[in-house]
Design a protein around this motif. Structure first.
Motif, short mmCIF file in Angstrom:
data_model
loop_
_atom_site.label_atom_id
_atom_site.label_comp_id
_atom_site.label_asym_id
_atom_site.label_seq_id
_atom_site.Cartn_x
_atom_site.Cartn_y
_atom_site.Cartn_z
N PHE A 51 3.87 7.37 3.50
CA PHE A 51 3.10 6.69 4.49
C PHE A 51 2.31 7.50 5.59
O PHE A 51 1.09 7.05 5.85
N VAL A 52 2.85 8.55 5.94
CA VAL A 52 2.24 9.18 7.26
C VAL A 52 0.83 9.90 6.35
O VAL A 52 -0.28 10.05 7.18
N TYR A 53 0.84 10.57 5.07
CA TYR A 53 -0.40 10.89 4.78
C TYR A 53 -1.44 9.84 4.42
O TYR A 53 -2.77 10.15 4.60
N PHE A 54 -0.93 8.67 4.05
CA PHE A 54 -2.04 7.70 3.97
C PHE A 54 -2.49 7.38 5.35
O PHE A 54 -3.76 7.13 5.62
N PHE A 67 1.45 1.35 0.93
CA PHE A 67 0.79 2.67 1.10
C PHE A 67 -0.75 2.65 1.62
O PHE A 67 -1.07 3.07 2.55
N HIS A 68 -1.15 1.81 1.08
CA HIS A 68 -2.59 1.46 1.19
C HIS A 68 -2.73 0.93 2.79
O HIS A 68 -3.82 0.88 3.31
N GLY A 72 -3.27 -7.75 4.92
CA GLY A 72 -3.34 -8.09 3.68
C GLY A 72 -2.57 -7.24 2.62
O GLY A 72 -1.41 -7.46 1.87
N ARG A 73 -2.61 -5.79 2.94
CA ARG A 73 -1.50 -4.95 2.05
C ARG A 73 -0.07 -5.13 2.25
O ARG A 73 0.45 -4.79 1.54
N LEU A 74 0.12 -5.29 3.75
CA LEU A 74 1.46 -5.25 3.76
C LEU A 74 2.30 -6.68 3.03
O LEU A 74 3.36 -6.53 2.88
N LEU A 75 1.30 -7.57 2.76
CA LEU A 75 1.76 -8.83 2.25
C LEU A 75 1.50 -8.60 0.44
O LEU A 75 2.21 -9.42 -0.26
N VAL A 77 -7.55 -2.84 -4.75
CA VAL A 77 -7.74 -1.64 -5.13
C VAL A 77 -6.34 -0.95 -5.46
O VAL A 77 -6.07 -0.14 -6.16
N PRO A 78 -5.44 -1.28 -4.55
CA PRO A 78 -4.03 -0.64 -4.83
C PRO A 78 -3.59 -1.09 -6.21
O PRO A 78 -2.86 -0.24 -6.78
N GLN A 79 -3.81 -2.44 -6.58
CA GLN A 79 -3.45 -2.69 -7.98
C GLN A 79 -3.97 -1.75 -8.96
O GLN A 79 -3.53 -1.53 -10.02
#
Length: 418
Positions: free
Chosen positions: A13-16, A135-136, A277-280, A332-334
């Protein structure tokens, strides 16, 4: 191991966040740097291609190094280099110096991006459930941080060099602090040694080598066709991300007449929506599948970008950027996750292929927008990436097949669940 896994997840998480902040700090400084260097939108678009080319080559190198040396080595090294080179665009005074600065910074950013995504694939595999979008999401948190800091720095009258230099110094410290918490991963060398040992044991037991499960990794692996399809989709989606990254603040300031500080929130609104959106998206993906996330997300993003393209007011444009960010957030994460899970032994290399073509799209897209401004208004050029999102939505079915993440859990993981 459970504590180490949680620590590795936090470090990822930190590096993202770090990568999102470093890139975002550059993005919000684009209008000021463009003015100081004295270049047109079209010239800026051409120079941004170099950032994309640098990122592409950095990704290809980092992907192979991650598989060979392990992400625990490559991720922090790339983080330090990316943070150290952030100041270079702020120091540029001429177009050619800005071109060199973008090439170097892009290369280092590409190394960080692919290596941390490859590490995220290993962490996701260990958790045995979708977590890539989260992460994203933290990458988008970095964009929000950059927008807020950038707006404050602009209001305080700080130069781009001072702002970027300070952010880079903090980034170096963060990259070094969290290196120890990264998850150790098997490298190509250890995989080869394991395969050799397995083959030797099989020979001693008079078992044919072909009957063993582990194959040596010294041979060049063929690239699955699915990887190139995922790469093409990543190029479409990330081209649209690049439009938001590089032109949202410029369009708000130069076309809609917003102030410099308000224009920074065009990108900030988009980044905040991406974060939500990415949290969901992981929960949505776990319930409805990755293909649904890509299909409906891309369609929603196309609607939002169309609103931006036709809006004559800054506030409606901000609404459009929010809708666009929500829709595009999970796409993109998918794609990255599917690439990494297609062949976990070559996760870094496959992610580098998908991310590499994606980032070429991310930077070639803004360049294309810059060239198109010679023919039409900047806002109207956003209709082209909106059309690409419609195409991505129509071909989202590729995510229904071939993902090892959807396979049955390993026996030991299943036992842990019970």
């Amino acid at each position: 191991m459970e504590r180490a896994l949680r620590a590795a997840r936090v470090a990822t998480f930190v590096y993202f966040v770090l990568d999102g902040t470093l890139m975002g700090m550059w993005l919000v400084q684009i209008p000021a740097i463009e003015k100081r260097v004295g270049i047109s939108h079209a010239t800026l678009g051409s120079l941004l291609v170099l950032l994309g080319l640098g990122a592409f080559f950095g990704m290809q190198l980092a992907g192979r190094l991650a598989d060979r040396l392990g992400t625990r080595v490559v991720v922090p090294a790339a983080g330090v280099l990316c943070a150290a080179t952030l100041v270079l665009p702020g120091l540029a005074r001429e177009p050619w110096t800005l071109a060199g600065a973008l090439l170097v910074f892009g290369f280092c950013n590409g190394c960080l991006d692919v290596s941390m995504n490859a590490h995220a694939v290993h962490v996701e595999k260990a958790y045995n459930r979708p977590i890539m979008s989260a992460f994203h999401a933290t990458f988008s948190v970095g964009g929000v941080i950059a927008a807020l800091v950038g707006a404050q720095a602009t209001s305080a009258g700080l130069s781009p060099a001072a702002t970027l230099g300070a952010a880079g110094a903090v980034g170096i410290v963060i990259a070094l602090i969290f290196a120890r918490s990264l998850l150790p991963t098997a490298t190509a060398a250890t995989a080869t040694a394991t395969a050799t040992a397995t083959a030797t044991t099989a020979a001693a037991a008079h078992v044919p080598a072909a009957a063993t499960d582990t194959q040596p990794t010294t041979k060049r692996r063929p690239v699955p066709r699915r990887i190139w399809i995922l790469a093409a989709l990543a190029m479409m989606c990330m081209l649209c991300e690049g439009v938001a990254n590089d032109w949202s603040a410029v369009e708000a300031k130069n076309i809609l007449g917003a102030s410099a500080s308000t224009a920074s929130f065009a990108y900030g609104t988009y980044a905040a929506a991406m974060t939500i959106g990415r949290l969901l998206a992981d929960r949505v993906s776990a319930r409805f599948g990755a293909a649904a996330v890509l299909r409906y997300g891309a369609a929603t993003g196309a609607v939002g970008l169309t609103i931006v393209a036709v809006s004559p007011w800054i506030w409606t444009a901000l609404v459009g950027w929010a809708i666009f960010g929500i829709g595009l957030s999970g796409c993109v994460p998918q794609l990255f996750s599917a690439a990494g899970h297609t062949d976990p032994a070559a996760a870094g290399t496959n992610v580098s292929r998908v991310a590499g073509l994606g980032y070429l799209g991310m930077l070639a897209g803004p360049a294309l927008i810059g060239w198109m401004t010679r023919l039409t208004a900047l806002g109207h050029t956003f209709l082209l990436p909106a059309l690409l999102l419609v195409v991505a939505a129509a071909t989202a079915g590729i995510l229904r097949t071939g993902s090892t993440r959807e396979a049955e859990p390993e026996p030991e993981l299943a036992a842990q669940r019970l």
